[in-house]
Write a protein that holds these residues in place. Structure first.
Motif, PDB file in Angstrom:
ATOM      1  N   VAL A 152       0.918  -1.131  -0.110  1.00  0.00           N
ATOM      2  CA  VAL A 152      -0.157   0.117   0.072  1.00  0.00           C
ATOM      3  C   VAL A 152       0.996   1.136   0.002  1.00  0.00           C
ATOM      4  CG1 VAL A 152      -1.775   1.417   1.054  1.00  0.00           C
ATOM      5  CG2 VAL A 152      -1.839  -1.409   1.263  1.00  0.00           C
ATOM      6  N   ALA A 212      -0.514  -3.231 -10.286  1.00  0.00           N
ATOM      7  CA  ALA A 212      -1.184  -4.197  -9.476  1.00  0.00           C
ATOM      8  C   ALA A 212       0.011  -5.405  -9.313  1.00  0.00           C
ATOM      9  CB  ALA A 212      -1.999  -4.920 -10.340  1.00  0.00           C
ATOM     10  N   ASN A 240      -0.558  -3.759  -6.120  1.00  0.00           N
ATOM     11  CA  ASN A 240      -0.359  -2.825  -5.091  1.00  0.00           C
ATOM     12  C   ASN A 240      -1.609  -1.869  -5.361  1.00  0.00           C
ATOM     13  OD1 ASN A 240       2.035  -3.640  -4.377  1.00  0.00           O
ATOM     14  ND2 ASN A 240       3.094  -2.317  -6.188  1.00  0.00           N
ATOM     15  N   ARG A 241      -1.738  -1.150  -3.955  1.00  0.00           N
ATOM     16  CA  ARG A 241      -2.652  -0.147  -3.735  1.00  0.00           C
ATOM     17  C   ARG A 241      -2.153   1.195  -3.489  1.00  0.00           C
ATOM     18  NH1 ARG A 241      -7.703  -2.629  -1.270  1.00  0.00           N
ATOM     19  NH2 ARG A 241      -7.705  -4.664  -1.768  1.00  0.00           N
ATOM     20  N   ARG A 280      -3.141   4.895  -1.444  1.00  0.00           N
ATOM     21  CA  ARG A 280      -3.883   5.330  -0.229  1.00  0.00           C
ATOM     22  C   ARG A 280      -3.630   6.616  -0.007  1.00  0.00           C
ATOM     23  NH1 ARG A 280      -3.294   1.881   4.981  1.00  0.00           N
ATOM     24  NH2 ARG A 280      -4.694   0.535   3.804  1.00  0.00           N
ATOM     25  N   TYR A 295      -5.982   5.847 -14.311  1.00  0.00           N
ATOM     26  CA  TYR A 295      -5.565   4.396 -14.320  1.00  0.00           C
ATOM     27  C   TYR A 295      -6.107   3.816 -15.639  1.00  0.00           C
ATOM     28  CZ  TYR A 295     -10.667   3.648 -13.290  1.00  0.00           C
ATOM     29  OH  TYR A 295     -11.797   3.721 -13.454  1.00  0.00           O
ATOM     30  N   GLU A 309      -8.752   4.492  -0.826  1.00  0.00           N
ATOM     31  CA  GLU A 309      -7.652   3.624  -1.095  1.00  0.00           C
ATOM     32  C   GLU A 309      -8.091   3.024  -2.522  1.00  0.00           C
ATOM     33  OE1 GLU A 309      -5.877   1.080   1.785  1.00  0.00           O
ATOM     34  OE2 GLU A 309      -6.428  -0.764   0.504  1.00  0.00           O
ATOM     35  N   PHE A 310      -7.276   2.987  -3.644  1.00  0.00           N
ATOM     36  CA  PHE A 310      -7.540   2.631  -4.622  1.00  0.00           C
ATOM     37  C   PHE A 310      -6.699   1.196  -4.972  1.00  0.00           C
ATOM     38  CE2 PHE A 310      -6.736   1.907  -9.452  1.00  0.00           C
ATOM     39  CZ  PHE A 310      -8.007   2.345  -9.921  1.00  0.00           C
ATOM     40  N   ASP A 311      -7.504   0.067  -5.253  1.00  0.00           N
ATOM     41  CA  ASP A 311      -6.872  -1.088  -5.560  1.00  0.00           C
ATOM     42  C   ASP A 311      -6.661  -1.282  -7.001  1.00  0.00           C
ATOM     43  OD1 ASP A 311      -6.480  -3.887  -6.415  1.00  0.00           O
ATOM     44  OD2 ASP A 311      -7.864  -4.607  -4.820  1.00  0.00           O
ATOM     45  N   VAL A 312      -5.306  -1.233  -7.636  1.00  0.00           N
ATOM     46  CA  VAL A 312      -5.065  -1.054  -8.984  1.00  0.00           C
ATOM     47  C   VAL A 312      -5.493  -2.453  -9.667  1.00  0.00           C
ATOM     48  CG1 VAL A 312      -2.893  -0.923 -10.458  1.00  0.00           C
ATOM     49  CG2 VAL A 312      -3.012   0.055  -8.335  1.00  0.00           C
ATOM     50  N   GLU A 343     -17.821   2.103  -2.086  1.00  0.00           N
ATOM     51  CA  GLU A 343     -16.770   1.660  -3.032  1.00  0.00           C
ATOM     52  C   GLU A 343     -17.457   2.081  -4.323  1.00  0.00           C
ATOM     53  OE1 GLU A 343     -16.400  -2.636  -2.834  1.00  0.00           O
ATOM     54  OE2 GLU A 343     -14.792  -2.554  -1.362  1.00  0.00           O
TER      55      GLU A 343
END
Length: 161
Positions: free
Chosen positions: A4, A17, A19-20, A22, A35, A141-144, A160
């Motif tokens: 993160v 990805a 990774n995230r 935040r 993205y 928080e962004f989840d790639v 979300e």
């Protein structure tokens, strides 16, 4: 193992990805993510102010601090890595303090969000989701890998986009 990456005020970072990304403490500031889902590549900025022209002359500009310079930096960096299908999400831009008289200069959150929208239009990047305004701070928080933006809003809860 996913990391993160934490983005501080007026900063920006880029990752892939799994990774995230935040950032916390979004009051009038706006967190913006650009993205490319095909490449699983993303960058996030924690924007404080709408326009870099307010910076003092002879001052080194922190590109992540201003909407105009942050969007330019993210676009340039992501395209350098091969991104061609950029999309955007953003959250923040709250009006943290109540004033009897709504002065234009005090509407920083709203002005930040609008400046980001305009910069995205210039670059022809679609804004696919946003959670802006209100009177509460946020952590995002962004989840790639999944392109899901989790938003935790003080006194409201999590959602979300």
């Amino acid at each position: 193992m996913a990391d993160v990456l934490k983005i501080g005020i007026a900063e920006w970072k880029q990752t892939t990805a799994p990774n995230r990304l935040r950032t916390a403490g979004l009051g009038s500031c706006v967190g913006v993510i650009l993205y490319d889902t095909r490449l699983q590549l993303a960058a996030m900025a924690h924007v404080m102010l709408p326009d870099s022209t307010i910076a003092r002359k002879n001052q080194t500009i922190e590109v992540g601090k201003y909407a105009d310079t942050a969007i330019d930096a993210l676009v340039h960096s992501l395209k350098r890595e091969g991104a061609t299908r950029l999309q955007a999400k953003m959250a923040g831009g709250a009006q943290m303090f109540q004033f009897k008289y709504e002065n234009e200069a005090m509407r920083i959150g709203e002005r930040n969000a609008e400046a980001i929208r305009q910069a995205l239009k210039v670059h022809r990047i679609p804004l696919v989701a946003e959670d802006c305004g209100g009177h509460n701070g946020r952590t995002i928080e962004f989840d790639v890998a999944t392109s899901v933006l989790s938003i935790r809003t003080v006194s409201v809860g999590t959602k979300e986009l």
